[in-house]
Design a protein around this motif. Structure first.
Motif: not given
Length: 753
Positions: A210-220
């Motif tokens: 479940f990756g929906n809680d990851l922040t945009p900074a983490q995904w970046d």
């Protein structure tokens, strides 16, 4: 199977290129062709035709399970089960609902939003909701995320929101031993841990996918380092878990002395069951489907004592996934997943001798990064340069340290919580170290390369180039394979000449974002809305479009005024692509970017194209909308007027000040076509050949207003609306002016019409 699976894939892929699905007559011809191929035992042709037939049948089933227009916007009472973990953001929750009971023609699966929800929603719960639904629709832009395609592949036939009255009723909780209950229970236990929210989000991604809680900074960070595949449950995680279980069961069963069933067979059965269960916890995503099928092939080979060749197993897995879900080919993850395994299989086949562990890991990471680069450029217009080194660090840390520890901690949370919390402290330090190291890689000066989207032909040409380049030692002149990769970096795109102009009105829903390109400069006018702390139009729409166009630097950014639907994405755009000049009527809201206050009289010229700020005047209007930066762009072949959100007061001032200077070939409608703008006298003076309306699909404001549309009709002014046409591109070149939309030129059969 070596040729059957690719032929079946080719047939399925062909169907996905159609704007309209094949008619019954074409399907009959395809069936006849398949029958002839069977008679002549030409299996690739047979399965190519079968791929077309199966993809068409499957697509029709999905299309027939969509909300009809007659039921859109009507309050409907439905009973259903929450299909997966709800996505909670501030006072809004989104979730997929499997419909159990509803009026006729309501799709079997819908996606709902619930504003100001007052209940705790859990996966697997059964509810009675009163909902207002609409047909699947999303923003459609070059280079952007195709939301309608995602809804289609997920089998979601309608979207909508929960009505507060009558109040929703909870009927039952999820069954105790269901997968939904297990996923929700793990999520709840992890959420309660006393560690940083970002680390909790990472734990959820590693344990239940479940990756929906990851922040945009983490995904970046994951995007720049090429480690996204390591974050959520993927094939490597399933292989790791299955391999560990296989080894443990093999050793333990051998010690029991019970030899009626051989230890390898028992270990294979248990390992396969563990892999399937772990994939179920991840919701059976495409990478886990492929991994489970490949694991099944390998384990069944052990059980039946049959050797299985790696490439044969890969083709069998490909065929099985395509039979199960032919729409998987619409997901970039499908191609990246199978591409990665294919590169690894090719990299380790036909090689003499073995390298050391670390050298072999660097070798495989380098091959995989190079092998996937064409696909990454095609899908995302980016490729990570630091990926081989970042993966060489992250793969062993995540696979052999963090994932096993995360699974042990998760298990102990249900068995002995004090010990789990003690181990959690060690795991927390590991997660912190991982993110610090990956952030260091991501901050390297050349961590990532941006290129325009290559053509499909360049992608096909790159395949033999990669096979040659990654061939075993002894193959002569392997370096020449690089020549076949060059078209990826230098796409055949038509360059604008001096005096030419290209303007794209992006589809950002109820908002505004315009990209203006000349021969050597790029200007962005407004950036759409900010939806939540994790999401905005700049990040999701504007930046992907700029990458798709090969833009790496902005010469100017204009923010017309301070409303969220115009300024919301500015921070994301400026964070990744700083602009030489930021012009705005609200400099205080963009103070950290050294903005210049826009005021009537400012002018500049780029590549033979003139830009003039016509409003606001030095003495500002009272209304923020009327203070929008109004810009006229004049090229050698046509002109455009950008009006922001001005209303009648500003339009009257413009008429008094400029009169005939307002004449423009194309007008971007003021204030999204609201009834407070687009006065008759203003339109009569501008007298555009076309009006472009930036408005959201079925937006709450009713834009564009019917009264304004009638005014356009009365004045014989043709218009295009982004809600109906998607992104709209205007090109003024020597050959003449061309106006076209994405839904006109690039629509597929699943897109809204």
């Amino acid at each position: 199977m070596t040729l059957i699976a690719p032929a079946f894939l080719a047939g399925i892929l062909l169907v996905q290129q159609f704007a309209v699905l094949p008619s019954p007559n074409w399907l009959i011809l395809c069936s006849i062709a398949a029958s002839v191929a069977i008679c002549y035992r030409y299996h690739p042709a047979t399965f190519f035709c079968l791929g077309i037939l199966w993809a068409t049948l499957f697509a029709n089933l999905h299309l027939n399970d969509r909300l009809p227009a007659s039921l859109a916007g009507i309050d409907t009472v439905i009973t259903g089960t929450i299909a997966d973990l709800p996505e909670i953001s501030d006072n809004l929750v989104r979730f997929d609902l499997t419909v159990n009971s509803a009026p006729a023609q309501i799709p079997a699966k819908i996606r709902l939003s619930w504003q100001d929800f007052d209940h705790t929603l859990k996966a697997g719960q059964q509810w009675v909701f009163t909902v207002k639904l609409k047909q699947p629709h999303g923003s459609l832009n070059p280079g952007g995320f195709d939301y309608e395609r995602w809804l289609f592949t997920e089998g979601i036939g309608a979207t909508g929101f929960v009505r507060p009255y009558p109040k929703p009723v909870l009927l039952a909780q999820a069954p105790s031993f269901s997968i939904s209950h297990s996923r929700q229970a793990i999520s709840d236990r992890l959420s309660a841990l006393p560690i940083k929210p970002g680390h909790i989000a990472l734990l959820k991604a590693l344990t239940i996918g479940f990756g929906n809680d990851l922040t945009p900074a983490q995904w970046d960070i994951f995007r720049k380092t090429g480690t996204t595949h390591l974050v959520v449950i993927s094939g490597s995680h399933i292989a790791l878990v299955a391999g560990l279980v296989y080894w443990l069961v093999l050793k333990l069963w051998a010690r029991t002395g019970v030899l009626a069933w051989s230890p390898p067979r028992v270990a294979a059965v248990v390992a396969l069951a563990a892999g399937v269960f772990y994939a179920a916890l991840a919701g059976f995503s495409v990478p886990t489907q492929r991994a489970v099928v490949m694991l099944a092939v390998l384990m069944l080979g052990i059980i039946w004592q049959r050797p299985v060749r790696p490439f044969h197993a890969l083709m069998l897995a490909l065929f099985a996934v395509l039979v199960y879900d032919p729409l998987a080919v619409l997901s970039p993850g499908f191609w990246l997943s199978y591409g990665a395994v294919a590169v690894i299989v090719y990299a380790v086949s036909g090689r003499l001798g073995r390298l050391g562990f670390w050298r072999e890991m660097l070798y495989i990471n380098g091959y995989t990064s190079l092998g996937l680069a064409p696909l990454l450029l095609f899908f995302f217009q980016q490729v990570s340069v630091c990926a081989p080194l970042a993966n060489a660090f992250a793969v062993p840390v995540i696979s052999f340290l963090l994932v096993p520890m995360a699974l042990i901690v998760t298990l102990l949370l249900f068995v002995y919580e004090p010990l789990a919390k003690g181990l959690m402290l060690v795991l927390d330090y590991g997660l912190q170290g991982l993110m610090l190291a990956l952030a260091w890689f991501a901050d390297l000066p050349v961590a990532i390369i941006n290129c325009p989207q290559p053509s499909g032909w360049a992608l096909l040409l790159a395949l033999p180039g990669l096979l040659w380049l990654l061939a075993p030692r002894g193959i002569p002149a392997r370096y020449l394979g690089l020549v076949m990769l060059l078209p990826l970096l230098f796409p055949d795109s038509k360059k604008l000449q001096d005096g030419e102009l290209k303007m794209t009105l992006l589809d950002v829903g109820q908002g505004l974002a315009v990209v203006v390109q000349t021969a050597g400069h790029t200007l962005v006018y407004d950036t759409g809305a900010k939806y939540s702390p994790q999401s905005d139009s700049g990040q999701q729409i504007v930046l992907p479009f700029l990458r798709q166009q090969g833009v790496a630097h902005l010469d100017g950014l204009i923010i017309s005024h301070g409303d969220n639907d115009h300024i919301g994405g500015a921070a994301s755009v400026l964070r990744e692509m700083p602009a030489d000049t930021v012009l705005t009527s609200v400099p205080e809201q963009l103070a950290s970017y050294a903005p210049v206050h826009c005021v009537a009289g400012q002018t500049w010229q780029w590549d033979g194209v003139s830009f003039s700020v016509l409003s606001p005047p030095a003495t500002a209007f009272v209304s923020d909308n009327n203070n929008s930066c109004v810009v006229k762009i004049t090229s050698a072949y046509g002109s455009v007027l950008l009006t922001g959100d001005i209303e009648a007061e500003a339009e009257i001032w413009l008429l008094k000040t400029y009169r005939e200077q307002l004449r423009a070939d194309v007008l971007v409608a003021a204030h999204h076509g609201s009834k407070t703008s687009s006065t008759h006298s203003f339109l009569q003076t501008v007298l555009p050949d076309a009006v472009l309306i930036p408005a959201g699909f079925h937006n709450q404001f009713g834009h564009p207003h019917p009264k304004i549309l009638q005014r356009y009709r009365d004045m014989d002014l043709p218009w295009l609306n982004t809600a109906e046409n998607g992104a709209i591109t205007l090109a003024y070149q020597k050959a003449g002016g061309v106006l076209e939309s994405v839904r006109q030129t690039g629509a597929r059969y699943w897109h809204f019409r």
